[in-house]
Write a protein that holds these residues in place. Sequence first.
Motif, PDB file in Angstrom:
ATOM      1  N   GLY A   1       0.852  -1.179   0.000  1.00  0.00           N
ATOM      2  CA  GLY A   1       0.000   0.000   0.000  1.00  0.00           C
ATOM      3  C   GLY A   1       0.893   1.235   0.000  1.00  0.00           C
ATOM      4  O   GLY A   1       1.991   1.215   0.581  1.00  0.00           O
ATOM      5  N   GLU A   2       0.460   2.273  -0.645  1.00  0.00           N
ATOM      6  CA  GLU A   2       1.281   3.484  -0.706  1.00  0.00           C
ATOM      7  C   GLU A   2       1.277   4.162   0.658  1.00  0.00           C
ATOM      8  O   GLU A   2       0.259   4.694   1.099  1.00  0.00           O
ATOM      9  CB  GLU A   2       0.744   4.432  -1.786  1.00  0.00           C
ATOM     10  N   SER A   3       2.416   4.134   1.328  1.00  0.00           N
ATOM     11  CA  SER A   3       2.507   4.652   2.694  1.00  0.00           C
ATOM     12  C   SER A   3       2.594   6.178   2.735  1.00  0.00           C
ATOM     13  O   SER A   3       2.281   6.786   3.756  1.00  0.00           O
ATOM     14  CB  SER A   3       3.729   4.064   3.402  1.00  0.00           C
ATOM     15  N   GLY A   4       3.052   6.757   1.628  1.00  0.00           N
ATOM     16  CA  GLY A   4       3.250   8.200   1.620  1.00  0.00           C
ATOM     17  C   GLY A   4       4.490   8.636   2.378  1.00  0.00           C
ATOM     18  O   GLY A   4       4.727   9.836   2.552  1.00  0.00           O
TER      19      GLY A   4
ATOM     20  N   SER B   1       1.640  -5.148   9.671  1.00  0.00           N
ATOM     21  CA  SER B   1       0.837  -4.425  10.652  1.00  0.00           C
ATOM     22  C   SER B   1       0.587  -5.349  11.834  1.00  0.00           C
ATOM     23  O   SER B   1       0.281  -6.535  11.654  1.00  0.00           O
ATOM     24  CB  SER B   1      -0.501  -4.006  10.046  1.00  0.00           C
ATOM     25  N   PRO B   2       0.725  -4.857  13.065  1.00  0.00           N
ATOM     26  CA  PRO B   2       0.471  -5.707  14.239  1.00  0.00           C
ATOM     27  C   PRO B   2      -0.902  -6.381  14.232  1.00  0.00           C
ATOM     28  O   PRO B   2      -1.061  -7.447  14.842  1.00  0.00           O
ATOM     29  CB  PRO B   2       0.627  -4.742  15.406  1.00  0.00           C
ATOM     30  N   LYS B   3      -1.881  -5.784  13.573  1.00  0.00           N
ATOM     31  CA  LYS B   3      -3.207  -6.406  13.580  1.00  0.00           C
ATOM     32  C   LYS B   3      -3.227  -7.736  12.838  1.00  0.00           C
ATOM     33  O   LYS B   3      -4.182  -8.502  12.967  1.00  0.00           O
ATOM     34  CB  LYS B   3      -4.251  -5.448  13.005  1.00  0.00           C
ATOM     35  N   TYR B   4      -2.158  -8.033  12.084  1.00  0.00           N
ATOM     36  CA  TYR B   4      -2.067  -9.316  11.389  1.00  0.00           C
ATOM     37  C   TYR B   4      -1.149 -10.312  12.091  1.00  0.00           C
ATOM     38  O   TYR B   4      -0.903 -11.394  11.568  1.00  0.00           O
ATOM     39  CB  TYR B   4      -1.582  -9.107   9.947  1.00  0.00           C
ATOM     40  N   PHE B   5      -0.618  -9.958  13.269  1.00  0.00           N
ATOM     41  CA  PHE B   5       0.236 -10.896  13.999  1.00  0.00           C
ATOM     42  C   PHE B   5      -0.570 -12.136  14.386  1.00  0.00           C
ATOM     43  O   PHE B   5      -1.733 -12.042  14.776  1.00  0.00           O
ATOM     44  CB  PHE B   5       0.787 -10.260  15.276  1.00  0.00           C
ATOM     45  N   SER B   6       0.084 -13.286  14.332  1.00  0.00           N
ATOM     46  CA  SER B   6      -0.596 -14.517  14.723  1.00  0.00           C
ATOM     47  C   SER B   6      -0.840 -14.528  16.228  1.00  0.00           C
ATOM     48  O   SER B   6      -0.077 -13.932  17.006  1.00  0.00           O
ATOM     49  CB  SER B   6       0.246 -15.736  14.337  1.00  0.00           C
ATOM     50  N   PRO B   7      -1.894 -15.210  16.692  1.00  0.00           N
ATOM     51  CA  PRO B   7      -2.126 -15.327  18.134  1.00  0.00           C
ATOM     52  C   PRO B   7      -0.945 -15.930  18.879  1.00  0.00           C
ATOM     53  O   PRO B   7      -0.663 -15.548  20.019  1.00  0.00           O
ATOM     54  CB  PRO B   7      -3.368 -16.227  18.215  1.00  0.00           C
ATOM     55  N   THR B   8      -0.236 -16.853  18.233  1.00  0.00           N
ATOM     56  CA  THR B   8       0.918 -17.478  18.890  1.00  0.00           C
ATOM     57  C   THR B   8       2.033 -16.463  19.097  1.00  0.00           C
ATOM     58  O   THR B   8       2.681 -16.435  20.153  1.00  0.00           O
ATOM     59  CB  THR B   8       1.436 -18.663  18.059  1.00  0.00           C
ATOM     60  N   LEU B   9       2.267 -15.615  18.104  1.00  0.00           N
ATOM     61  CA  LEU B   9       3.295 -14.584  18.244  1.00  0.00           C
ATOM     62  C   LEU B   9       2.934 -13.625  19.374  1.00  0.00           C
ATOM     63  O   LEU B   9       3.791 -13.278  20.204  1.00  0.00           O
ATOM     64  CB  LEU B   9       3.456 -13.829  16.930  1.00  0.00           C
ATOM     65  N   VAL B  10       1.701 -13.204  19.441  1.00  0.00           N
ATOM     66  CA  VAL B  10       1.268 -12.304  20.513  1.00  0.00           C
ATOM     67  C   VAL B  10       1.416 -12.989  21.869  1.00  0.00           C
ATOM     68  O   VAL B  10       1.880 -12.390  22.852  1.00  0.00           O
ATOM     69  CB  VAL B  10      -0.186 -11.838  20.284  1.00  0.00           C
TER      70      VAL B  10
ATOM     71  N   ASP C   1       3.918   5.497  12.143  1.00  0.00           N
ATOM     72  CA  ASP C   1       2.581   5.984  12.485  1.00  0.00           C
ATOM     73  C   ASP C   1       1.552   4.873  12.357  1.00  0.00           C
ATOM     74  O   ASP C   1       0.732   4.657  13.249  1.00  0.00           O
ATOM     75  CB  ASP C   1       2.179   7.150  11.568  1.00  0.00           C
ATOM     76  N   ARG C   2       1.600   4.159  11.234  1.00  0.00           N
ATOM     77  CA  ARG C   2       0.642   3.072  11.021  1.00  0.00           C
ATOM     78  C   ARG C   2       0.908   1.926  11.988  1.00  0.00           C
ATOM     79  O   ARG C   2      -0.027   1.406  12.611  1.00  0.00           O
ATOM     80  CB  ARG C   2       0.738   2.567   9.574  1.00  0.00           C
ATOM     81  N   TRP C   3       2.171   1.527  12.116  1.00  0.00           N
ATOM     82  CA  TRP C   3       2.515   0.378  12.965  1.00  0.00           C
ATOM     83  C   TRP C   3       2.108   0.638  14.411  1.00  0.00           C
ATOM     84  O   TRP C   3       1.485  -0.208  15.061  1.00  0.00           O
ATOM     85  CB  TRP C   3       4.010   0.089  12.870  1.00  0.00           C
ATOM     86  N   LEU C   4       2.465   1.800  14.923  1.00  0.00           N
ATOM     87  CA  LEU C   4       2.186   2.096  16.327  1.00  0.00           C
ATOM     88  C   LEU C   4       0.690   2.224  16.594  1.00  0.00           C
ATOM     89  O   LEU C   4       0.204   1.802  17.655  1.00  0.00           O
ATOM     90  CB  LEU C   4       2.915   3.369  16.742  1.00  0.00           C
ATOM     91  N   ALA C   5      -0.042   2.785  15.647  1.00  0.00           N
ATOM     92  CA  ALA C   5      -1.499   2.881  15.819  1.00  0.00           C
ATOM     93  C   ALA C   5      -2.127   1.493  15.883  1.00  0.00           C
ATOM     94  O   ALA C   5      -3.004   1.231  16.728  1.00  0.00           O
ATOM     95  CB  ALA C   5      -2.111   3.692  14.681  1.00  0.00           C
ATOM     96  N   ASP C   6      -1.674   0.588  15.031  1.00  0.00           N
ATOM     97  CA  ASP C   6      -2.217  -0.771  15.043  1.00  0.00           C
ATOM     98  C   ASP C   6      -1.736  -1.564  16.260  1.00  0.00           C
ATOM     99  O   ASP C   6      -2.452  -2.426  16.771  1.00  0.00           O
ATOM    100  CB  ASP C   6      -1.840  -1.495  13.742  1.00  0.00           C
ATOM    101  N   PHE C   7      -0.523  -1.254  16.734  1.00  0.00           N
ATOM    102  CA  PHE C   7       0.003  -1.916  17.926  1.00  0.00           C
ATOM    103  C   PHE C   7      -0.873  -1.626  19.146  1.00  0.00           C
ATOM    104  O   PHE C   7      -1.023  -2.462  20.037  1.00  0.00           O
ATOM    105  CB  PHE C   7       1.436  -1.448  18.165  1.00  0.00           C
TER     106      PHE C   7
END
Length: 289
Positions: free
Chosen positions: A39-42, A224-233, A256-262
Motif C-alpha cells: 500500500g502506498e505509505s506516503g 501491521s500488528p493487527k495481522y500478527f498470529s495469536p501465537t506470536l502475541v 505511524d501506522r505500525w504504532l497505531a495498530d500496535f
Amino acid sequence: MTAPPQIDVGSIRAIDVHVHLEPDGDATATDAAARKYFGESGAPRDPRALADYYRSRKIAFVVFAVDERLTGRRQVTNEEVVKFAADNRDIAIPFASIDPHRGQEGVEEAKRLVSAGAVRGLKLHPPVQQFFPDDTLAYPLYEVFAAAGLPVVFHTGHSGIGTAMPGGGGVRLKYGNPMPIDDVAVDFPGMPIIMAHPSFPWQDEAISICLHKPNVYIDLSGWSPKYFSPTLVQYANSRLKHKVMFGSDYPFITPDRWLADFETISIRDDVRPLILKANAVKLLGLSTA
C-alpha cells in the motif's frame, strides 16, 4: 574513527530497529510491485525528510540498505548509509549490508566498516541475496561481526519484494525459511541475531529458535500488528517479552501506522515498553546515562 550515535535514550519514546534508506524516486517494476503490496505509505524517501519524520516523533532507528543485484533497483551504498547516520547521529544507528556472494572483497569492506566504528551491525536479505543463512559462503562475514559482538539481522518469511511479479521477480521464498538461522546461532553463539519480520509461513519455527537460542531475537517489522498470529502475541507477552522489538519496515510501513495498530492488539501494559524501546536499548548497547 566514525563518531558513534549520540542518542539521548531518555528523550525518545521508541526505537525502530528496521528502517530502509531507499533510493529516492526509484521507478523500477520491483519498486512499483512493492508499493502495491504494502500500500502506498506516503512516507518520504528523501534522507533529510526521513530524518525529520523520525525526529519529530521522538523515535530513534536502525538504518540500512540492501546490497543486492537481483531486482535492478539502484543500490544505496554503505557509505551513503554511514554518512546519513553521521549527519543524524542523534537518532540514527547505521548497519551495513553486504552480499555474501561478493566473497573476500565484501569481507574486507565489512572489516573496514567495523574497525572504523562506522556501523553497529549487519543486515542480510537471503531471498533477495539468494543464499541460505547456514551456507558457509556467509560465514566469513559472520566472523567479522561476531568478533566485534555486533548483531546480524536476517530477513525471514514472505517477501513483499517481488510479490505478484512474474516469477516473483526472481525472489525464491525458500531462502526466507528461518530454520537455517538455527545453525548460525549454534556456530556463532556470541553473535546477536535478529530475525526480521513475523516469519510467515514459518512463524512457529521462528518462535522456537528464539526461545531455544539465547542470542536470537525477533523484530516485528514488515507487518501491521493487527495481522500478527495469536501465537506470536502469546509469546511476545510471555516467554519472549525480552526478545521481541518494534520495527516498522519504513518506508513500506510507517511507524505511524505500525504504532497505531500496535495499540489495538492485546499486548500487556508492562510488555509494551520492552517491545517499543527497552529491549532494543539493551541489545544495541545504547547508554541510558
